[in-house]
Every structure is written in structure tokens, then in C-alpha cells.
Design an enzyme around this catalytic site. Structure first.
Site, short mmCIF file in Angstrom:
data_model
loop_
_atom_site.label_atom_id
_atom_site.label_comp_id
_atom_site.label_asym_id
_atom_site.label_seq_id
_atom_site.Cartn_x
_atom_site.Cartn_y
_atom_site.Cartn_z
N HIS A 24 0.46 -1.09 0.32
CA HIS A 24 -0.04 -0.22 -0.06
C HIS A 24 0.77 0.84 -0.03
CE1 HIS A 24 -3.42 2.12 0.97
NE2 HIS A 24 -2.68 2.97 1.76
N HIS B 93 -10.55 2.86 -0.70
CA HIS B 93 -10.76 2.57 0.33
C HIS B 93 -11.29 1.51 0.35
CE1 HIS B 93 -10.58 4.04 5.26
NE2 HIS B 93 -8.99 4.07 4.65
#
Lengths: 755, 233
Positions: free
Chosen positions: A47, A93
Site C-alpha cells: 500500500h 478505501h
């Protein structure tokens, strides 16, 4: 030191490979402490480090005269004229939104807002790209309900309008049921010279922590939630999802914008993924400096937090500010005015190291630049998936197709992906700040004015995952083309791109192949449209129990209008005007079964997802855009709406369903192709234009000049909706009937939740 | 003349109200910070929309106890003109400057869309430039806009013509359906005034319908009315 010793097991639990661990030891010249291991594990997570995607992302075009800041900062920055800069970015998200839809989506909005205002720009608008599984499944309804409420909760409270977005509901094979996508985009604007960068400078400058207290929430949110596949235990990760407080973020927003006016702020960065770790290390690395912080000074919500926990917490609504030495009081007083906790926790140093102390004891001491930049980069193997053996669509015989057309058309209009999104967007405040000229449902893209100028900004998000699953490269080209087409339909020149790339597990060679192909397709299309990529986000590991989502690149594209009052909406304006189809080309008959099998019609009516998305001629598409832009600029066009999912008839119906008045249309279609393909085929490069008598000849002349076809299809009417095909009337009805199916389709399915 | 726009930390329509008063209508306008009590020099005070202190508690409940509201109460009792928009209206209800309370919208969801309002009383500082029964197209954006009061209070409001705006159809009919009365407000009440008429509140956002680019300019008449009545005072 009192921390547990680092063992091979611990290294593996932190998601680091043996080779990566060797690299860490080499950088440190010794074994890491537990806190250091935690710090490396988040910074080197997929990430935060982009370790699997970096080699591919380099192939995207990222430069152009308009680009002031490309990828690598909190957000991309482009010049939009009048001394102003637009700051924008999209981010995923996904995982948090599956685990806890309301808070997951809410904090997604909170995070992207912080990315924008940390660059000194006031957020102007939010858009959201959402992907869910079929609404027939109550679980997906509850996910959609939670996500929409979460976005509304955060955006409405902080007072940034949510002006658009897109939503798809796809069948089981999409993987969205177990891995929904939530990709919020935020746009902000600031004077060019006031754009702010996250580069720690000036040895001895104090480092100020401001905002929410640090708690144990969200520890390893990014590294564990966003960097591993999902399985049955995913719900146990709920404590890793953060809780949003939009009011606190509103205070941060106003205080920071006011604080920046003092001129005493040197740098700032939000604490998002990887919290204090990421903000300290990236600010130092970018500034070529070091940083020393004292953890006991960090405001804490809970007792007894360890250095490991403080460094890795992802508590929301926190920022780190570097102030000019001696002027910290000016900034602290602004924070006090807004009722915010602000504490000096450390200072900028010259030695390039991130040094973290806890009650005097050194918990971590790491060179900042290698920590931020020297994560191993992987050129992971690619593999072309084996060819699919699949059944393609069979066209119904014309008599059957004609008989079934009215019913199929209604079903298509009422299907959740195509139906009106009013149930969603009326939960979002889209008019606050009084800049929204075209809001959701009003035009092919959202249009915002910039007070005090004549400039307008247009925004859209697009990306058909189904197309990309069938042909990732074409799918990506089509996504970029549709984004640009949506912008020209409101009269905005496509200007720059931000992208959110949602994929499965990059350690699988077929997923990496999809990724590489999507990058290639995006790069080709962005070059043709002159829209450089200024940043965005890669979201891998969107898999549950080994099943990946459709590869889903979401393209967020920004457009610029020199004169915002010239923008046009998608709804027809008055009856008796001519309907022109710009960009009509002969369908590729050879490929027709293939391309029609990938359509929304094939999916919704025939339950089939197969074949190939339609081919696109990018140069032709560009000419269609230029022609449309020029026609709008010259004032020939009353309304413009692009053809996308659902093809010609769905686009025509949508143009009839203006926000308030409902007009009809009478059109004449002809040709050798099957009726279903003519009505619902999804060939690109096509735009419906409403033109009055007075401008018709000029428009047709303009199209000839741009070498694009323009065909007069028929006229707008007061309410009758009629379609002629090869001399027969194949549809004849009232637009109110269609509008009812389209207007209530989504709400009806969603209200099954509460009902 | 001097107008004031109150800024609570969570106000988010403060800039919009200021923009209309100052930039569109060219009136001298100033900010009033929520901790300030210095408002006696103003001719009118606007309480803008937003989420004053986050409104995680009942909307407007904390704001009604803020320093500025103490001053606004005095200002109102002395005859000062006060207009509450959306959250500002909720705060006026919580402060007791206007009667009634807000429930959640009937579908329990936030609603942002255009509505139509019928002007029920033109003898207020906020509607003096309206035609009787004029229909205004103005957006709403709220979660709690479902006006409620007990029967006696509503009778009082009716008797004293304190109901200033009702949700209506585009043609001005008062119908209690989701299309024209989306939040389910009792008696379609969208805005009211106190008996003295100097304090008014409404849920819709006239500041969002005050320029042609915003899709309607029908909201402007409220501010024009207010300014005109202050001038003639």
C-alpha cells in the site's frame, strides 16, 4: 530495550519476506528493534511502497505544460489559468469499506480530503466511484447502504459537496460482492504560488503534532487490510478500521488554511496510512533532512501505549506540521483558536535519520531516505491467461426482437447500474459552497465555478471493470476515452488524470498481466487525449478466498472551461429541436457478436458476460471530442450526452429525463444490423447533441470539417417517445412511463433493506 | 448598515451566506466568531447552515449554549433581526427563540435537492419583497428538517401567521407527499418567524439559490427583503 526480540516468525507476521528483512538489516547495519520492524513493515507494505506497481507506473505519461506536480506528492497539481492551480487525487478505501462499510467509506473521504488541504488547497468537491455486487443479494444492499451513508456523513458534515461519481452493480463473477470498491476523489483549488509541499526543511525547526489524540485504532490498517487477500477471518479485522470524526477534520481544515496564511509553516503532511511513521519519514526523505521525535509528547487517548503502537496507529484526523523556528507560537495560537490539540513533539535534524525516543530511550533510529525510497521493487512475472471458451450472444430473430423490445428496454432502464442514481446522490450535499453549476444527474460531468473568475472545472470518474476483465487494454482505453468524452459533453477541455487502479493479488502472474495491460491501454489513450496522469493510487489484493475482482482502473479526469456559463447539460432543453448523433460509424460486423456479448444489455437481459469490449479508434475519438467542444464553444449545442452502457436508446432516454422537465424524442434508425445491436450496442466515440434549427447546418458543416460523421436521428418532442427502425415503429410510448421505470429502479431495490 | 454572519467552528454555509450578502448584494458584512458577544453594532445577524459543533448530539443543542447565542438572544429580544438558515434554524429552535423542534427526515436520510416553497406571510422582514403566495424554488440539504410542534403550538403559529414558508408543489399547492414535502414536516412547515417577526428561520438554503449559475435566483428575495426592511426601519 524492553521490547520483544525480533524472530523469523515476527518478520513473517509483518508481511516481510526474508530478502526484505536482509535489506532492512543492511540499511540499519544491525537487527531492527520491534518498533523498527513495525516501521519498515508499513513503509514497505504494498500500500505504501508500490513495490509491485512501480516498474509499470513509469510507463504512464506524467508530464505536460499544465502539470505543476506529477505523481509523488500528496496529490497532483495542474495549472488551470488565472494564476490558479487545481489539486486533485483519487484513492481507494476498499478493504475497510467491506469490513465496516459506514466508517470505511467515511474515513476514505476524510483521508482524500486531507491529501488535498495539506497542499494548501481548499477542497472544492468530492466524487466517488463505487462498485458493488448484485443488489439481489441483501448483503450487497446493506454494503451499498452503509457506504453511501458513510460518504454522506463525512462529506456533508465537513461541508464539501459530493458532486458526482459512478456506480456499478455487477454479477458474482465481478468479485465486487466480497470486495466492493470505494474510490473517493477530491479536488481543491489554490493560487499557484500558495501550493504547499510536504518537505521538511530547516534544521532545528519544530515538528508540531495537531489534531485527534492517538489511539490503538487502525494499527496496521494499510499494511494488513490493504496488503493481503481476504478470507473468512476478515471480519475479525474490524478493529483495524478507523473511526471518522468529520467535525474534527473541519477544524483541522480551517485551522491549517488559516495557519498557512501566517507564513510560519514550512511543511505539513497528514497522518493517513501508516500514521506517524509515514508522515515523519516521508517529510524527512523528501526534504533531505532527518527528524527527531519524542513519543511521550504525542497526545494519546489510551494509557500504556508502546512506541510500536504510537508509531503505527492510524487514528484519523491528525497532521504533522513543521514550523519555522521561533514562530511556532503564531501557528499554535491558530490551532488553539480552533480548539485543536497541538503539541511540539520534535524537530528537524541534519543527519537524515528518523530518530524516535520514548521517555529518553531510543525506540527507532533509521535513515529516512532508504526507509522511504529503498523498498525492494518487484518486476513480478506476467502471464497471459489461457483463452476463454465461451458462449457468445445470439441475436434474436427480428420479429422476436421487435416484440420484446419495449419490455427489455424498460428492464434495462430500471436495472440498478443504468437507473437514476438519485437515491444515492440526494443523500449527498452537492450544493454547499455554492459552486456547483452542474451537479449529479445534470450533465455528463460535474461542473464547478471558481468564484471571482470565469473559469469552470469539470470532473468525472469512469471505469468499466467488466470490459477490463474481458480485455484489460481495451477496457482501459475505453475508460479514458469515456472520461474525456464526458468532459467534452459539458464543454470542458480534458486536462489531466488521476487514477485508482483496483486489482487482485499481484503475486499472481495473470493479475500482473492484467495490470500491465491496463497501464499500456491507459498510457496510449492518455497520450492521444493530452491528459497526463498526475497521481493516484494502486489497490492490490482485492481478492477474497482466492477470487479476484474484475481488474478495475477508475479514471478521474479533470477538465477546464474557459467560460463556465457556456457549459451544457445532458438533458434535452426544448421540444422541436433536432437530435444529432455525432461520431456514428459503421459497426464492425465481424466482431459484433463478440462486442455485444460484453454489453450491459447482454449482462442484464441475457445474463451473459463474454466476448470483447468494442474496439476504439483513439484518433477518431479525439476528433469527435474536438468537434463537440468547438460546437459547444460556438453555442450550437443545447444539450450533449455521450453514449455508454446501454447504448443509443438508453442514452436517448436519459437525455429525455431532464432534471425537471421530461421531454420525448422521435427518432428513425436504419440498417442491416440486428435491432438489439442498433438499440443497445456500446460502440464508443458517439455523442447525442440537441441542436436548434438555426444552428443545424453550421453543426453539420463543423462535423465535416473535423471529419466525423453526424447523422440527424430525429426530433425532441413534448413527451412522446417513438423509434422507427427500417420503416417500422418498434417503440411507441410516453416518456413518463420510461422515466418512472428509470427513476425508481434503484430506490426500489435499495428500499428492500429497510422495507 | 452592517450585517453579521456567525461562524461556529462547524458552520459550513457561512462563506455562502457571506458571499451573497457581501459579493452579490454588495452589503457591508462581517464575521462573528462563536466566542464573541460583540454584536450590538449589527443591524442583522445570520446564523448559517452547517454542523455547529459537529452536532453528534442533538442538532443545535450545544450551539444554543455558546457565547454568541447568549448575545443573539439579547439582540433578538431588543428587536434585532435574526435569520437562521438550516442549522441556524435548528439552533434558534434549541435556543427557544422560535417554537418547535426538528425530527429526522421521514425516510431517515439526508436529503439534498430543490424544493418549492410557498410564501405564507409577506409581512415579515424576510418576505416583504415577495408576492403573496409566491412560489420559490430553493434547495434543501439536511438530515433533520422534519418540523414538529405540539398541536397547541401549531395553532398559535397559525393564528399569529408565524408560518412564513410551506413546502409546496411547483404550482403552489400544499400537498403532504414525498415529492413536495420530502422531510415530512408537520403542516408542510419549512420556515417560521416569532410573533414579533424579527426572528425567522427556515430549513431551505436561499443563499444557494441567489445567482443564475446556481439554477435559481429565487432565494435572493429573502435577503433583499431583509435589507429593504432594515433600510426602512
Amino acid at each position: 530495550m524492553s521490547e520483544a526480540a525480533v524472530t523469523a516468525d515476527l518478520v513473517a507476521q509483518h508481511g516481510l519476506t526474508a530478502e526484505e528483512y536482509e535489506g532492512i538489516k543492511e540499511i540499519l547495519g544491525r537487527e531492527p528493534t520491534l518498533t523498527e520492524l513495525g516501521i519498515f513493515s508499513v513503509m514497505w507494505s504494498e500500500h505504501c511502497s508500490y513495490k509491485s506497481s512501480k516498474v509499470h507506473l513509469k510507463r504512464l505519461p506524467t508530464t505536460g505544460p499544465q502539470v505543476l506536480q506529477g505523481p509523488g506528492e500528496n496529490a497532483g497539481v495542474v495549472d488551470i489559468g488565472d494564476g490558479l492551480a487545481a489539486v486533485f487525487k483519487i484513492e481507494s478505501h476498499n478493504h475497510p469499506s467491506f469490513v465496516e462499510p459506514f466508517q470505511g467509506a467515511a474515513t476514505g473521504v476524510g483521508g482524500i480530503l486531507r491529501d488535498i488541504f495539506t497542499m494548501g488547497a481548499r477542497p472544492l468537491a468530492i466524487l466517488d466511484a463505487l462498485r458493488f455486487g448484485s443488489l439481489d443479494n441483501p448483503k450487497n444492499r446493506s454494503l451499498a447502504e452503509g457506504v453511501v451513508s458513510g460518504i454522506a456523513f463525512y462529506g456533508n458534515c465537513i461541508g464539501v459537496p459530493t458532486v458526482g461519481g459512478d456506480v456499478y452493480f455487477d454479477p458474482e463473477a465481478s468479485g465486487y460482492a466480497h470486495n466492493p470498491l470505494v474510490n473517493p476523489l477530491c479536488l481543491g483549488v489554490a493560487p499557484r504560488e500558495k501550493i504547499f509541499f510536504a518537505r521538511a526543511r530547516g534544521v532545528g525547526n519544530p515538528v508540531i503534532y495537531v489534531g485527534a489524540k492517538t489511539g490503538r485504532d487502525g494499527i496496521h490498517g494499510a499494511s494488513l487490510l490493504a496488503s493481503a487477500e481476504f478470507d473468512e477471518t476478515s471480519q475479525q479485522k474490524r478493529p483495524n478500521v478507523q473511526i471518522g470524526d468529520p467535525f474534527l477534520e473541519k477544524l483541522l481544515l480551517e485551522a491549517l488554511l488559516e495557519g498557512l496564511e501566517t507564513g510560519a509553516i514550512v511543511a505539513l503532511q497528514d497522518m493517513g496510512a501508516a500514521g506517524l511513521t509515514c508522515s515523519t519519514c516521508e517529510m524527512s526523505a523528501r526534504g533531505g533532512t532527518g527528524m527527531e521525535i519524542e513519543l511521550e509528547r504525542v497526545p494519546q487517548r489510551e494509557d500504556g501505549m508502546t512506541p510500536y503502537e504510537i508509531m503505527l496507529s492510524e487514528s484519523q484526523e491528525r497532521m504533522l506540521v513543521v514550523a519555522e523556528n521561533g514562530r511556532e507560537e503564531e501557528i499554535l495560537s491558530v490551532f488553539r483558536k480552533w480548539g485543536l490539540d497541538a503539541v511540539i513533539i520534535g524537530q528537524v535534524t541534519a543527519d537524515g535519520r528518523l530518530r524516535v525516543r520514548h521517555y529518553g530511550e531510543v525506540a527507532a533510529d533509521i535513515p529516512a531516505r532508504p526507509l522511504a525510497d529503498d523498498c525492494p521493487v518487484y518486476n513480478r512475472p506476467l502471464a497471459v491467461p489461457p483463452p476463454r471458451i465461451e458462449k457468445l450472444i445470439e441475436f434474436a430473430p427480428e420479429t422476436v426482437a421487435r416484440r420484446e423490445l419495449p419490455e427489455n428496454f424498460l428492464r434495462l432502464l430500471a436495472s440498478p447500474t443504468l437507473a437514476s442514481k438519485r437515491w444515492i446522490f440526494q443523500q449527498y450535499d452537492h450544493t454547499v459552497r455554492t459552486n456547483t453549476v452542474l451537479g449529479p444527474g445534470q450533465g455528463d460531468a460535474a461542473v464547478l465555478r471558481l468564484k471571482g473568475t470565469r473559469i469552470g472545472l469539470a470532473l468525472t470518474v469512469d471505469g468499466n471493470g467488466r470490459y477490463c476483465s474481458l480485455n484489460p487494454r481495451r477496457g482501459a482505453q475505453l475508460a479514458v476515452a469515456e472520461a474525456a468524452r464526458n468532459l467534452v459533453c459539458v464543454g470542458a477541455r480534458p486536462w489531466a488524470v488521476t487514477n485508482c487502479l483496483n486489482f487482485g493479488n499481484p503475486e499472481k502472474s495473470e493479475i500482473m498481466w492484467q495490470f500491465s495491460e491496463v497501464i499500456e491501454g491507459m498510457a496510449e489513450a492518455c497520450r492521444v487525449f493530452g491528459t497526463p496522469v498526475t497521481g493516484g493510487n494502486v489497490s492490490f489484493y482485492n481478492e477474497t478466498r482466492g477470487k479476484a475482482i474484475y481488474p478495475t482502473p477508475v479514471i478521474g479526469m479533470l477538465g477546464v472551461l474557459e467560460e463556465v456559463e457556456r457549459c451544457v447539460g445532458a438533458g434535452f432543453r426544448s421540444s422541436g429541436n433536432t437530435i444529432v448523433l455525432l461520431g456514428v460509424r459503421p459497426f464492425n460486423r465481424e466482431e459484433l457478436e463478440q462486442t455485444f456479448s460484453s454489453s450491459e444489455y447482454a449482462k442484464s437481459i441475457r445474463g451473459l458476460v463474454a466476448g470483447q469490449p468494442p474496439e476504439i479508434d483513439l484518433a477518431y475519438e479525439k476528433r469527435v471530442h474536438d468537434c463537440c467542444l468547438e460546437a459547444i464553444r460556438r453555442g450550437y449545442v443545447a444539450a450533449a450526452h455521450d453514449l455508454s452502457e446501454g447504448g443509443l436508446l438508453v442514452a436517448l432516454a436519459e437525455a429525455c429525463f431532464g432534471v425537471e422537465s421530461k421531454l420525448g424524442a422521435v427518432v428513425t434508425l436504419a440498417g442491416e444490423l440486428p435491432l438489439e445491436a442498433v438499440c443497445f450496442g456500446e460502440e464508443p466515440s458517439r455523442i447525442l447533441l440537441e441542436v436548434d434549427e438555426q444552428h443545424l447546418a453550421d453543426l453539420l458543416g463543423l462535423a465535416a470539417q473535423y471529419q466525423v460523421e453526424a447523422r440527424q436521428l430525429g426530433w425532441t418532442t413534448a413527451g412522446e417517445f417513438r423509434v422507427h427502425f427500417n420503416g417500422n415503429i418498434v417503440l411507441d410510448g410516453d416518456v413518463a412511463h420510461l422515466a418512472e421505470a428509470w427513476g425508481t429502479g434503484l430506490a426500489r431495490q435499495m428500499q428492500a433493506v429497510s422495507g | 448598515m452592517k450585517l453579521g454572519v456567525v461562524v461556529f467552528p462547524g458552520s459550513n454555509c457561512d462563506h455562502d451566506a457571506f458571499h451573497v450578502l457581501h459579493d452579490v448584494l454588495g452589503q457591508p458584512t462581517e464575521w462573528v466568531w462563536h466566542e464573541s458577544t460583540h454584536i450590538h453594532h449589527l443591524d442583522a445577524v445570520i446564523l448559517p447552515g452547517g454542523f455547529a459543533y459537529g452536532d453528534y448530539l442533538r442538532t443545535g443543542a450545544i450551539a444554543s449554549h455558546s457565547p454568541v447565542m447568549g448575545a443573539v438572544k439579547k439582540f433578538a429580544r431588543a428587536g434585532g433581526v435574526v435569520l437562521g438558515i438550516c442549522n441556524g434554524f435548528q439552533i434558534l429552535l434549541e435556543s427557544g427563540l422560535l417554537p418547535g423542534a426538528m425530527l429526522r427526515n421521514r425516510r431517515l436520510k439526508f436529503l439534498c435537492r430543490f424544493v418549492h416553497l410557498r410564501v405564507e406571510n409577506t409581512a415579515t422582514p424576510f418576505t416583504s419583497a415577495c408576492r403573496p403566495a409566491q412560489v420559490l424554488k430553493i434547495p434543501i440539504a439536511h438530515m433533520e428538517g422534519n418540523y414538529y410542534a405540539d398541536a397547541a403550538t401549531v395553532r398559535e403559529l397559525e393564528r399569529h401567521q408565524q408560518i412564513v414558508f410551506r413546502y409546496a408543489t411547483p404550482a403552489g399547492e400544499i400537498v403532504d407527499d414525498e415529492e413536495s414535502n420530502p422531510n415530512g414536516a408537520l403542516a408542510n412547515i419549512a420556515g417560521i418567524a416569532n410573533r414579533e417577526r424579527n426572528v425567522g428561520g427556515l430549513m431551505p438554503h436561499p443563499e444557494r439559490a441567489s445567482e443564475p449559475l446556481m439554477g435559481s435566483t429565487d432565494g435572493l428575495v429573502l435577503f433583499q427583503s431583509m435589507i429593504a426592511s432594515l433600510v426602512s426601519k
